[in-house]
Design a protein around this motif. Structure first.
Motif, PDB file in Angstrom:
ATOM      1  N   VAL A  50      41.917 -49.531  23.094  1.00  0.00           N
ATOM      2  CA  VAL A  50      42.834 -49.395  24.233  1.00  0.00           C
ATOM      3  C   VAL A  50      42.121 -49.467  25.580  1.00  0.00           C
ATOM      4  O   VAL A  50      40.909 -49.298  25.669  1.00  0.00           O
ATOM      5  CB  VAL A  50      43.624 -48.066  24.169  1.00  0.00           C
ATOM      6  CG1 VAL A  50      44.496 -47.998  22.919  1.00  0.00           C
ATOM      7  CG2 VAL A  50      42.705 -46.859  24.259  1.00  0.00           C
ATOM      8  N   VAL A  51      42.936 -49.688  26.582  1.00  0.00           N
ATOM      9  CA  VAL A  51      42.564 -49.518  27.979  1.00  0.00           C
ATOM     10  C   VAL A  51      43.297 -48.282  28.467  1.00  0.00           C
ATOM     11  O   VAL A  51      44.472 -48.084  28.150  1.00  0.00           O
ATOM     12  CB  VAL A  51      42.962 -50.752  28.817  1.00  0.00           C
ATOM     13  CG1 VAL A  51      42.849 -50.472  30.304  1.00  0.00           C
ATOM     14  CG2 VAL A  51      42.123 -51.955  28.427  1.00  0.00           C
ATOM     15  N   VAL A  52      42.589 -47.432  29.206  1.00  0.00           N
ATOM     16  CA  VAL A  52      43.176 -46.231  29.809  1.00  0.00           C
ATOM     17  C   VAL A  52      43.035 -46.364  31.320  1.00  0.00           C
ATOM     18  O   VAL A  52      41.961 -46.727  31.815  1.00  0.00           O
ATOM     19  CB  VAL A  52      42.474 -44.947  29.309  1.00  0.00           C
ATOM     20  CG1 VAL A  52      42.967 -43.725  30.063  1.00  0.00           C
ATOM     21  CG2 VAL A  52      42.681 -44.783  27.807  1.00  0.00           C
ATOM     22  N   ASP A  72      44.104 -58.811  28.474  1.00  0.00           N
ATOM     23  CA  ASP A  72      45.563 -58.734  28.394  1.00  0.00           C
ATOM     24  C   ASP A  72      46.037 -57.290  28.513  1.00  0.00           C
ATOM     25  O   ASP A  72      47.063 -57.015  29.132  1.00  0.00           O
ATOM     26  CB  ASP A  72      46.038 -59.363  27.078  1.00  0.00           C
ATOM     27  CG  ASP A  72      47.518 -59.642  27.073  1.00  0.00           C
ATOM     28  OD1 ASP A  72      48.043 -60.123  28.094  1.00  0.00           O
ATOM     29  OD2 ASP A  72      48.160 -59.368  26.040  1.00  0.00           O
ATOM     30  N   ASN A  73      45.281 -56.354  27.948  1.00  0.00           N
ATOM     31  CA  ASN A  73      45.642 -54.935  28.057  1.00  0.00           C
ATOM     32  C   ASN A  73      45.590 -54.456  29.501  1.00  0.00           C
ATOM     33  O   ASN A  73      46.391 -53.623  29.912  1.00  0.00           O
ATOM     34  CB  ASN A  73      44.751 -54.070  27.175  1.00  0.00           C
ATOM     35  CG  ASN A  73      44.894 -54.384  25.714  1.00  0.00           C
ATOM     36  OD1 ASN A  73      43.934 -54.787  25.076  1.00  0.00           O
ATOM     37  ND2 ASN A  73      46.095 -54.232  25.167  1.00  0.00           N
ATOM     38  N   ASP A  74      44.656 -54.996  30.290  1.00  0.00           N
ATOM     39  CA  ASP A  74      44.593 -54.655  31.710  1.00  0.00           C
ATOM     40  C   ASP A  74      45.882 -55.065  32.410  1.00  0.00           C
ATOM     41  O   ASP A  74      46.392 -54.331  33.263  1.00  0.00           O
ATOM     42  CB  ASP A  74      43.400 -55.325  32.387  1.00  0.00           C
ATOM     43  CG  ASP A  74      42.068 -54.818  31.874  1.00  0.00           C
ATOM     44  OD1 ASP A  74      41.929 -53.592  31.691  1.00  0.00           O
ATOM     45  OD2 ASP A  74      41.171 -55.652  31.659  1.00  0.00           O
ATOM     46  N   GLU A  75      46.407 -56.231  32.050  1.00  0.00           N
ATOM     47  CA  GLU A  75      47.664 -56.700  32.648  1.00  0.00           C
ATOM     48  C   GLU A  75      48.847 -55.843  32.206  1.00  0.00           C
ATOM     49  O   GLU A  75      49.726 -55.519  33.007  1.00  0.00           O
ATOM     50  CB  GLU A  75      47.919 -58.170  32.313  1.00  0.00           C
ATOM     51  CG  GLU A  75      47.114 -59.119  33.162  1.00  0.00           C
ATOM     52  CD  GLU A  75      47.396 -58.927  34.650  1.00  0.00           C
ATOM     53  OE1 GLU A  75      48.571 -58.995  35.064  1.00  0.00           O
ATOM     54  OE2 GLU A  75      46.439 -58.696  35.404  1.00  0.00           O
ATOM     55  N   TRP A  76      48.873 -55.472  30.930  1.00  0.00           N
ATOM     56  CA  TRP A  76      49.935 -54.589  30.442  1.00  0.00           C
ATOM     57  C   TRP A  76      49.887 -53.244  31.173  1.00  0.00           C
ATOM     58  O   TRP A  76      50.923 -52.684  31.538  1.00  0.00           O
ATOM     59  CB  TRP A  76      49.825 -54.380  28.929  1.00  0.00           C
ATOM     60  CG  TRP A  76      50.448 -55.483  28.139  1.00  0.00           C
ATOM     61  CD1 TRP A  76      49.804 -56.532  27.548  1.00  0.00           C
ATOM     62  CD2 TRP A  76      51.836 -55.649  27.876  1.00  0.00           C
ATOM     63  NE1 TRP A  76      50.716 -57.338  26.928  1.00  0.00           N
ATOM     64  CE2 TRP A  76      51.976 -56.824  27.103  1.00  0.00           C
ATOM     65  CE3 TRP A  76      52.975 -54.926  28.194  1.00  0.00           C
ATOM     66  CZ2 TRP A  76      53.210 -57.290  26.654  1.00  0.00           C
ATOM     67  CZ3 TRP A  76      54.217 -55.391  27.751  1.00  0.00           C
ATOM     68  CH2 TRP A  76      54.322 -56.555  26.993  1.00  0.00           C
ATOM     69  N   VAL A  77      48.690 -52.716  31.387  1.00  0.00           N
ATOM     70  CA  VAL A  77      48.532 -51.452  32.128  1.00  0.00           C
ATOM     71  C   VAL A  77      49.153 -51.585  33.512  1.00  0.00           C
ATOM     72  O   VAL A  77      49.927 -50.727  33.949  1.00  0.00           O
ATOM     73  CB  VAL A  77      47.036 -51.062  32.228  1.00  0.00           C
ATOM     74  CG1 VAL A  77      46.785 -50.109  33.382  1.00  0.00           C
ATOM     75  CG2 VAL A  77      46.546 -50.452  30.926  1.00  0.00           C
ATOM     76  N   ASP A 115      55.188 -58.728  36.919  1.00  0.00           N
ATOM     77  CA  ASP A 115      54.750 -57.491  37.554  1.00  0.00           C
ATOM     78  C   ASP A 115      55.276 -56.213  36.914  1.00  0.00           C
ATOM     79  O   ASP A 115      54.788 -55.127  37.239  1.00  0.00           O
ATOM     80  CB  ASP A 115      55.142 -57.499  39.037  1.00  0.00           C
ATOM     81  CG  ASP A 115      54.372 -58.539  39.817  1.00  0.00           C
ATOM     82  OD1 ASP A 115      53.161 -58.701  39.557  1.00  0.00           O
ATOM     83  OD2 ASP A 115      54.982 -59.205  40.679  1.00  0.00           O
ATOM     84  N   TYR A 116      56.247 -56.309  36.024  1.00  0.00           N
ATOM     85  CA  TYR A 116      56.865 -55.116  35.438  1.00  0.00           C
ATOM     86  C   TYR A 116      57.046 -55.274  33.938  1.00  0.00           C
ATOM     87  O   TYR A 116      57.454 -56.337  33.469  1.00  0.00           O
ATOM     88  CB  TYR A 116      58.237 -54.849  36.071  1.00  0.00           C
ATOM     89  CG  TYR A 116      58.150 -54.496  37.530  1.00  0.00           C
ATOM     90  CD1 TYR A 116      57.955 -53.181  37.930  1.00  0.00           C
ATOM     91  CD2 TYR A 116      58.226 -55.478  38.511  1.00  0.00           C
ATOM     92  CE1 TYR A 116      57.851 -52.841  39.266  1.00  0.00           C
ATOM     93  CE2 TYR A 116      58.130 -55.151  39.855  1.00  0.00           C
ATOM     94  CZ  TYR A 116      57.935 -53.838  40.223  1.00  0.00           C
ATOM     95  OH  TYR A 116      57.837 -53.508  41.543  1.00  0.00           O
ATOM     96  N   THR A 138      48.264 -44.505  32.088  1.00  0.00           N
ATOM     97  CA  THR A 138      48.752 -45.599  31.249  1.00  0.00           C
ATOM     98  C   THR A 138      47.735 -45.940  30.175  1.00  0.00           C
ATOM     99  O   THR A 138      46.536 -46.001  30.438  1.00  0.00           O
ATOM    100  CB  THR A 138      49.059 -46.847  32.107  1.00  0.00           C
ATOM    101  OG1 THR A 138      49.916 -46.465  33.183  1.00  0.00           O
ATOM    102  CG2 THR A 138      49.730 -47.925  31.286  1.00  0.00           C
ATOM    103  N   VAL A 139      48.258 -46.161  28.966  1.00  0.00           N
ATOM    104  CA  VAL A 139      47.467 -46.583  27.809  1.00  0.00           C
ATOM    105  C   VAL A 139      48.045 -47.902  27.320  1.00  0.00           C
ATOM    106  O   VAL A 139      49.263 -48.061  27.249  1.00  0.00           O
ATOM    107  CB  VAL A 139      47.536 -45.522  26.681  1.00  0.00           C
ATOM    108  CG1 VAL A 139      46.807 -46.007  25.437  1.00  0.00           C
ATOM    109  CG2 VAL A 139      46.997 -44.190  27.152  1.00  0.00           C
ATOM    110  N   SER A 140      47.179 -48.854  26.970  1.00  0.00           N
ATOM    111  CA  SER A 140      47.625 -50.129  26.418  1.00  0.00           C
ATOM    112  C   SER A 140      46.657 -50.592  25.341  1.00  0.00           C
ATOM    113  O   SER A 140      45.445 -50.524  25.526  1.00  0.00           O
ATOM    114  CB  SER A 140      47.718 -51.195  27.508  1.00  0.00           C
ATOM    115  OG  SER A 140      48.096 -52.436  26.943  1.00  0.00           O
ATOM    116  N   GLY A 141      47.225 -51.052  24.237  1.00  0.00           N
ATOM    117  CA  GLY A 141      46.418 -51.602  23.154  1.00  0.00           C
ATOM    118  C   GLY A 141      46.995 -51.323  21.780  1.00  0.00           C
ATOM    119  O   GLY A 141      46.609 -51.945  20.794  1.00  0.00           O
TER     120      GLY A 141
END
Length: 166
Positions: A50-52, A72-77, A115-116, A138-141
């Protein structure tokens, strides 16, 4: 009401309850680092790719990525955080409320998909006095509910409170 609608309503109520209980007396850069580090420790313990991220509307206070995550996780965050910071609610709650109305993020509601993202994983950092949302964790992954659960687990541990599970 159908079982599906009941389950959706139950989820929405649990998410609202989480947000009502998870409030901070104050929040600054040092606390962002501590909360971000705590979230990373949880993620590392679960070997989660994940990205936090913790950010305010105009600053990134904490950002870290674990092995297996991607740009891609950075963009989702960024996109999930934008939902939380704009609507002062978790991205999962916002997504559920849109789904209840059979709507989604897009130009028809004035939000650009670039953007959202109303997918779970971003949780508001809210002050107890006045309920002002000052930042988003925010957490993504992971799948969206798992991203949300990890953020909530970290906030509950940081605040030393019990929060309803989803």
């Amino acid at each position: 009401m159908s079982k599906t609608n009941d389950a959706g309503a139950d989820l929405i109520e649990a998410l609202k309850r989480q947000e009502k209980l998870a409030v901070f007396q104050h929040f600054n850069e040092d606390q962002a680092f501590d909360l971000g580090s705590m979230t990373m420790a949880i993620a590392r313990g679960q070997h989660a790719p994940v990205v936090v991220d913790i950010r305010t509307p105009n600053r990134i206070l904490f950002h870290a990525a674990l092995q297996g995550s991607s740009a891609d996780n950075d963009e989702w965050v960024r996109r999930k955080s934008n939902i939380t910071l704009r609507f002062s609610q978790s991205s999962l709650l916002h997504g559920q409320l849109l789904a209840e109305k059979q709507r989604s993020v897009g130009p028809e509601i004035g939000l650009d998909l670039k953007d959202y993202a109303a997918h779970g994983g971003s949780f508001p950092i809210r002050f107890a006095s006045g309920g002002l949302v000052v930042a988003a964790l925010t957490v993504s992954g992971l799948p969206q509910r798992d991203d949300h659960r990890m953020a909530v687990e970290a906030i509950a541990a940081y605040l030393k409170i019990d929060l309803p599970q989803i």
